[in-house]
Scaffold this motif. Structure first.
Motif, PDB file in Angstrom:
ATOM      1  N   ILE A 125       0.248  -0.141  -6.650  1.00  0.00           N
ATOM      2  CA  ILE A 125       0.099  -1.566  -6.306  1.00  0.00           C
ATOM      3  C   ILE A 125       1.475  -2.223  -6.158  1.00  0.00           C
ATOM      4  O   ILE A 125       1.734  -2.973  -5.216  1.00  0.00           O
ATOM      5  CB  ILE A 125      -0.722  -2.297  -7.393  1.00  0.00           C
ATOM      6  CG1 ILE A 125      -2.114  -1.682  -7.466  1.00  0.00           C
ATOM      7  CG2 ILE A 125      -0.802  -3.783  -7.119  1.00  0.00           C
ATOM      8  CD1 ILE A 125      -2.874  -2.031  -8.721  1.00  0.00           C
ATOM      9  N   ILE A 126       2.336  -1.918  -7.117  1.00  0.00           N
ATOM     10  CA  ILE A 126       3.679  -2.528  -7.078  1.00  0.00           C
ATOM     11  C   ILE A 126       4.426  -2.050  -5.834  1.00  0.00           C
ATOM     12  O   ILE A 126       5.176  -2.811  -5.220  1.00  0.00           O
ATOM     13  CB  ILE A 126       4.483  -2.175  -8.351  1.00  0.00           C
ATOM     14  CG1 ILE A 126       3.748  -2.668  -9.605  1.00  0.00           C
ATOM     15  CG2 ILE A 126       5.889  -2.759  -8.307  1.00  0.00           C
ATOM     16  CD1 ILE A 126       3.597  -4.154  -9.701  1.00  0.00           C
ATOM     17  N   TYR A 127       4.203  -0.799  -5.455  1.00  0.00           N
ATOM     18  CA  TYR A 127       4.858  -0.291  -4.246  1.00  0.00           C
ATOM     19  C   TYR A 127       4.455  -1.117  -3.025  1.00  0.00           C
ATOM     20  O   TYR A 127       5.300  -1.540  -2.241  1.00  0.00           O
ATOM     21  CB  TYR A 127       4.517   1.184  -4.025  1.00  0.00           C
ATOM     22  CG  TYR A 127       5.275   1.764  -2.856  1.00  0.00           C
ATOM     23  CD1 TYR A 127       6.495   2.399  -3.032  1.00  0.00           C
ATOM     24  CD2 TYR A 127       4.799   1.627  -1.553  1.00  0.00           C
ATOM     25  CE1 TYR A 127       7.214   2.889  -1.953  1.00  0.00           C
ATOM     26  CE2 TYR A 127       5.511   2.107  -0.461  1.00  0.00           C
ATOM     27  CZ  TYR A 127       6.721   2.743  -0.674  1.00  0.00           C
ATOM     28  OH  TYR A 127       7.445   3.208   0.399  1.00  0.00           O
ATOM     29  N   PHE A 128       3.158  -1.341  -2.893  1.00  0.00           N
ATOM     30  CA  PHE A 128       2.681  -2.143  -1.759  1.00  0.00           C
ATOM     31  C   PHE A 128       3.375  -3.511  -1.743  1.00  0.00           C
ATOM     32  O   PHE A 128       3.902  -3.949  -0.728  1.00  0.00           O
ATOM     33  CB  PHE A 128       1.170  -2.356  -1.861  1.00  0.00           C
ATOM     34  CG  PHE A 128       0.364  -1.272  -1.211  1.00  0.00           C
ATOM     35  CD1 PHE A 128       0.384  -1.091   0.176  1.00  0.00           C
ATOM     36  CD2 PHE A 128      -0.426  -0.423  -1.966  1.00  0.00           C
ATOM     37  CE1 PHE A 128      -0.354  -0.085   0.773  1.00  0.00           C
ATOM     38  CE2 PHE A 128      -1.165   0.587  -1.376  1.00  0.00           C
ATOM     39  CZ  PHE A 128      -1.130   0.758  -0.001  1.00  0.00           C
ATOM     40  N   LEU A 129       3.325  -4.147  -2.887  1.00  0.00           N
ATOM     41  CA  LEU A 129       3.873  -5.497  -2.995  1.00  0.00           C
ATOM     42  C   LEU A 129       5.342  -5.533  -2.592  1.00  0.00           C
ATOM     43  O   LEU A 129       5.756  -6.343  -1.756  1.00  0.00           O
ATOM     44  CB  LEU A 129       3.694  -5.994  -4.440  1.00  0.00           C
ATOM     45  CG  LEU A 129       4.033  -7.440  -4.712  1.00  0.00           C
ATOM     46  CD1 LEU A 129       3.058  -8.347  -3.995  1.00  0.00           C
ATOM     47  CD2 LEU A 129       3.980  -7.715  -6.228  1.00  0.00           C
ATOM     48  N   TRP A 130       6.118  -4.651  -3.180  1.00  0.00           N
ATOM     49  CA  TRP A 130       7.562  -4.677  -2.930  1.00  0.00           C
ATOM     50  C   TRP A 130       7.915  -4.125  -1.552  1.00  0.00           C
ATOM     51  O   TRP A 130       8.950  -4.461  -0.987  1.00  0.00           O
ATOM     52  CB  TRP A 130       8.311  -3.946  -4.047  1.00  0.00           C
ATOM     53  CG  TRP A 130       8.507  -4.864  -5.214  1.00  0.00           C
ATOM     54  CD1 TRP A 130       7.550  -5.251  -6.110  1.00  0.00           C
ATOM     55  CD2 TRP A 130       9.700  -5.558  -5.572  1.00  0.00           C
ATOM     56  NE1 TRP A 130       8.089  -6.131  -7.017  1.00  0.00           N
ATOM     57  CE2 TRP A 130       9.409  -6.334  -6.713  1.00  0.00           C
ATOM     58  CE3 TRP A 130      10.999  -5.592  -5.065  1.00  0.00           C
ATOM     59  CZ2 TRP A 130      10.349  -7.134  -7.330  1.00  0.00           C
ATOM     60  CZ3 TRP A 130      11.950  -6.385  -5.690  1.00  0.00           C
ATOM     61  CH2 TRP A 130      11.612  -7.152  -6.802  1.00  0.00           C
ATOM     62  N   HIS A 131       7.075  -3.285  -1.031  1.00  0.00           N
ATOM     63  CA  HIS A 131       7.300  -2.823   0.327  1.00  0.00           C
ATOM     64  C   HIS A 131       7.260  -4.014   1.294  1.00  0.00           C
ATOM     65  O   HIS A 131       8.098  -4.129   2.190  1.00  0.00           O
ATOM     66  CB  HIS A 131       6.222  -1.798   0.693  1.00  0.00           C
ATOM     67  CG  HIS A 131       6.455  -1.128   1.996  1.00  0.00           C
ATOM     68  ND1 HIS A 131       7.094   0.077   2.112  1.00  0.00           N
ATOM     69  CD2 HIS A 131       6.145  -1.499   3.267  1.00  0.00           C
ATOM     70  CE1 HIS A 131       7.158   0.419   3.382  1.00  0.00           C
ATOM     71  NE2 HIS A 131       6.582  -0.517   4.111  1.00  0.00           N
ATOM     72  N   PHE A 132       6.287  -4.896   1.053  1.00  0.00           N
ATOM     73  CA  PHE A 132       6.211  -6.079   1.913  1.00  0.00           C
ATOM     74  C   PHE A 132       7.388  -7.016   1.683  1.00  0.00           C
ATOM     75  O   PHE A 132       7.869  -7.651   2.622  1.00  0.00           O
ATOM     76  CB  PHE A 132       4.875  -6.804   1.714  1.00  0.00           C
ATOM     77  CG  PHE A 132       3.730  -6.069   2.339  1.00  0.00           C
ATOM     78  CD1 PHE A 132       3.707  -5.847   3.720  1.00  0.00           C
ATOM     79  CD2 PHE A 132       2.685  -5.577   1.583  1.00  0.00           C
ATOM     80  CE1 PHE A 132       2.667  -5.149   4.318  1.00  0.00           C
ATOM     81  CE2 PHE A 132       1.640  -4.882   2.165  1.00  0.00           C
ATOM     82  CZ  PHE A 132       1.636  -4.666   3.542  1.00  0.00           C
ATOM     83  N   PHE A 133       7.859  -7.115   0.444  1.00  0.00           N
ATOM     84  CA  PHE A 133       9.101  -7.880   0.197  1.00  0.00           C
ATOM     85  C   PHE A 133      10.225  -7.312   1.050  1.00  0.00           C
ATOM     86  O   PHE A 133      10.999  -8.035   1.662  1.00  0.00           O
ATOM     87  CB  PHE A 133       9.518  -7.803  -1.276  1.00  0.00           C
ATOM     88  CG  PHE A 133       8.667  -8.597  -2.219  1.00  0.00           C
ATOM     89  CD1 PHE A 133       7.818  -9.602  -1.770  1.00  0.00           C
ATOM     90  CD2 PHE A 133       8.721  -8.355  -3.592  1.00  0.00           C
ATOM     91  CE1 PHE A 133       7.045 -10.331  -2.644  1.00  0.00           C
ATOM     92  CE2 PHE A 133       7.941  -9.076  -4.478  1.00  0.00           C
ATOM     93  CZ  PHE A 133       7.098 -10.059  -4.004  1.00  0.00           C
ATOM     94  N   GLY A 134      10.346  -5.986   1.037  1.00  0.00           N
ATOM     95  CA  GLY A 134      11.406  -5.317   1.790  1.00  0.00           C
ATOM     96  C   GLY A 134      11.299  -5.604   3.271  1.00  0.00           C
ATOM     97  O   GLY A 134      12.296  -5.904   3.934  1.00  0.00           O
TER      98      GLY A 134
END
Lengths: 249, 414
Positions: free
Chosen positions: A226-235
């Motif tokens: 979940i955190i990967y998804f979230l931070w991927h979009f931040f990136g």
């Protein structure tokens, strides 16, 4: 020189400029990630990463991957989708760990004299390499998040066990049993970090008896997805070029 | 291009000079622990440390010393501070200049947190082994969950020798004797070096080729797939599988080398043995108390009743570790820290022996610069302006009894 003229006069010079540009960006990216990721990880992972007597088989295993998959996901988003470079996670974690080692060696040991064998950083590199490899081979954010995120959580404990195992050898001390890591925490006085602050072996995960680390690692892996998804979009958001005016081209 | 390079070089040089200059500024060591900054009511109404003894004032590296004494968990614990249901006996020192070789409350080793009861007195001892040379302010200290550190009195102790000579031998339950100061350090460095080497190899594989500009042009023109070759994928597979193999093999090797390991130990120790002070036969009622700001003196009107069978005299008022003594009754023989000792700081309007059964109202004044130096006067700015402390009475046989006082304090500014 007018704006319409080229800054270089030959292909060789263009290659040289491009390469110089590479190193400048790489250096800037590396130091910026080092600083930002380091602060982020210290604020969220903090003591779990600082001290051997916090590195337990429940919360450390759970927390460290979840809070550390952030920058790798974001930097991957930028480097892969803009440049097809599968080094975002490894670059981020190498930067973080260099920062951590500088901090632990010069601050913890050099200034406050904690032995390095109590305050060395956690090893996050195996998960980062696998994350990059999965992104490159899969060329899919979803696949990287699900498989890579899970692998990132699962690889954390076994990637660190060879380093911390010697410190989990038991010792009898004045009539009490503790691990050498516990004894380090007791011996090397931390005025501002009393014993009760440690969040070790807390929780209700008792069903699996002593085999709690794999369960914690799986849980960590799921949340890391979940955190990967979230931070991927931040990136992706940070890697946008909307701020460059079309007129400039 | 050369212009940019020159500018970068020049700015880097200036930055280096600025860094070196900043590093050369004198940066003194922080030797004390902010005990004077801690809210006065915290120090006066939580843990009362008394009968403290620092066994040595100078200790060579590898030698030990003790801090011992008693502490009363004050019954009038302030509402604004969490109760000491989870507490940890600590020492206030600037980092691990000593190692804590042992700590006991009521004879029980307390490497973990403990639960303390309000109104009870406990005996404690902390065994310290000298590690780093220097002059260090060594405090007793109690960390309270939700309340923070409650620091006790401190005394300067000198450690002599060299830290290079420090050893910390420990024998494990597997029969191995190790030096905990350096134990497993090679292993830490080795595995981190291995993983850094693998990670750098992966990075080098990519950054040795043109990076941002040409790759961005290729991606922007829809040729992203041409940037990853079949060879790249093989190398990636190698790194991926290699990582898993190294992790699995290293874990297996660690389990083989250290077949006996245990999880970290944690838990709260309850039912700590209390110290039974002789039952007080003197009762004290605080009629009023004022703090005279200009005179740095606290004045109390006390009604004292002696219910015992021997005459008593008031000899000491102890609050926040500062001891105000009435020299005609009691003198310190423990070499208590000078800055915390007002040897003639306590005056009593009538301190003639209080006979059994007698009740007397007296004016008691505790005056000393310590009120200001230790910022106890700041109590008047606290949200709950009450003072508290310990009164010690001595009878004709030299027997001591302790009475606690806890009452509102009115400041006087004129």
């Amino acid at each position: 020189m007018s704006a319409s003229q080229s800054a270089v006069r030959s292909r060789a010079e263009a290659v040289q400029v491009s390469r110089t540009f590479d190193w400048m960006i790489l250096f800037t990216l590396f130091t910026a990630v080092l600083g930002g990721y380091h602060i982020h990880y210290m604020l969220t992972g903090g003591d779990w990463d600082f001290w051997t007597d916090w590195k337990d088989r429940r919360l450390w295993v759970t927390v460290a991957p979840i809070v550390s998959i952030t920058f790798p996901a974001a930097v991957q988003a930028c480097l892969w989708w803009r440049y097809r470079l599968p080094i975002g996670a490894t670059l981020s974690v190498v930067a973080l760990m260099i920062g951590e080692w500088i901090n632990r060696y010069f601050n913890f040991w050099g200034w406050t004299y904690f032995p390095v064998n109590i305050c060395f950083p956690s090893n996050l590199l195996p998960g980062a390499i696998v994350l990059d490899v999965i992104l490159m081979l899969g060329n899919s954010m979803t696949l990287t998040a699900v498989v890579g995120g899970l692998a990132y959580g699962l690889l954390f404990y076994p990637g660190n066990w060879p380093i911390i195992a010697p410190l989990h050898v038991p010792v009898e001390y004045n009539g009490m049993m503790m691990t050498l890591a516990d004894l380090q925490g007791y011996h090397y006085v931390r005025t501002g970090t009393p014993e009760y602050i440690r969040m070790v072996e807390k929780g209700t995960l008792r069903t699996f008896g002593k085999d709690v680390a794999p369960v914690s690692a799986f849980f960590s892996g799921f949340v890391s997805i979940i955190i990967y998804f979230l931070w991927h979009f931040f990136g992706r958001w940070f890697a946008k070029t909307d701020f460059i005016s079309d007129d400039a081209t | 291009m050369k212009l940019i390079k020159d500018k970068v070089a020049k700015l880097s040089f200036v930055a280096l000079l600025v860094s070196l200059t900043a590093a050369m500024f004198y940066a003194p060591a922080a030797s004390a622990h902010g005990e004077k900054s801690q809210a006065a009511f915290m120090r006066m109404r939580t843990i009362h440390w008394f009968d403290l003894n620092w066994s040595k004032e100078e200790v060579p590296v590898n030698e030990t010393m003790t801090i011992s004494g008693k502490f009363l968990v004050f019954a009038g614990w302030p509402e604004t501070v969490d109760k000491p249901e989870v507490s940890f006996l600590n020492v206030g020192i600037p980092g691990p200049v000593f190692i804590r070789a042992g700590s006991w409350i009521g004879g029980q080793l307390v490497p973990r947190s403990v639960s303390l009861e309000l109104g009870e007195t406990y005996e404690f001892k902390v065994l310290l082994k000298a590690r780093r040379p220097g002059d260090w302010h060594v405090h007793s200290m109690m960390n309270v969950q939700g309340g923070g550190p409650i620091i006790g009195p401190g005394k300067w102790v000198t450690i002599t020798g060299s830290m290079r000579d420090f050893v910390n031998p420990v024998t494990t339950l597997t029969g191995q004797t190790i030096d905990l100061e350096h134990y497993a350090l090679d292993n830490v460095y080795f595995w981190h070096a291995v993983w850094f080497a693998i990670a750098f190899a992966w990075l080098l594989f990519w950054i040795k080729r043109p990076l941002f500009v040409p790759r961005h042009i290729a991606v922007a023109s829809g040729k992203a797939d041409t940037l990853i070759s079949a060879g790249d994928k093989k190398v990636a597979m190698l790194f991926g599988v290699g990582t898993l193999v190294v992790v699995a093999a290293a874990m297996g090797a660690a389990n083989e080398k250290y077949p006996i390991t245990t999880p970290l130990q944690a838990g709260l120790i309850r039912g700590m043995k209390t110290y039974q002070m002789p039952e007080a036969t003197v009762s004290v009622k605080v009629d009023d108390a004022t703090y005279r700001v200009p005179g740095r003196a606290m004045q109390m009107t006390l009604t004292i009743t002696n219910n015992g069978d021997s005459a008593v005299r008031l000899g000491e008022f102890n609050t926040a570790g500062v001891r105000f003594l009435e020299p005609a009754v009691h003198e310190d023989e423990t070499n208590y820290p000078d800055d915390l000792l007002a040897e003639e700081g306590l005056t009593v309007s009538d301190n003639s022996p209080l006979a059994p059964g007698e009740t007397r109202t007296v004016e008691v004044t505790a005056s000393d610069a310590a009120w200001e130096v230790y910022r106890l006067a700041d109590l008047i700015y606290d949200p709950d302006s009450r003072f508290a402390g310990l009164l010690f009475f001595w009878d004709e046989n030299g027997t001591r009894q302790m009475v606690t006082v806890d009452a509102p304090l009115i400041p006087s500014f004129i």
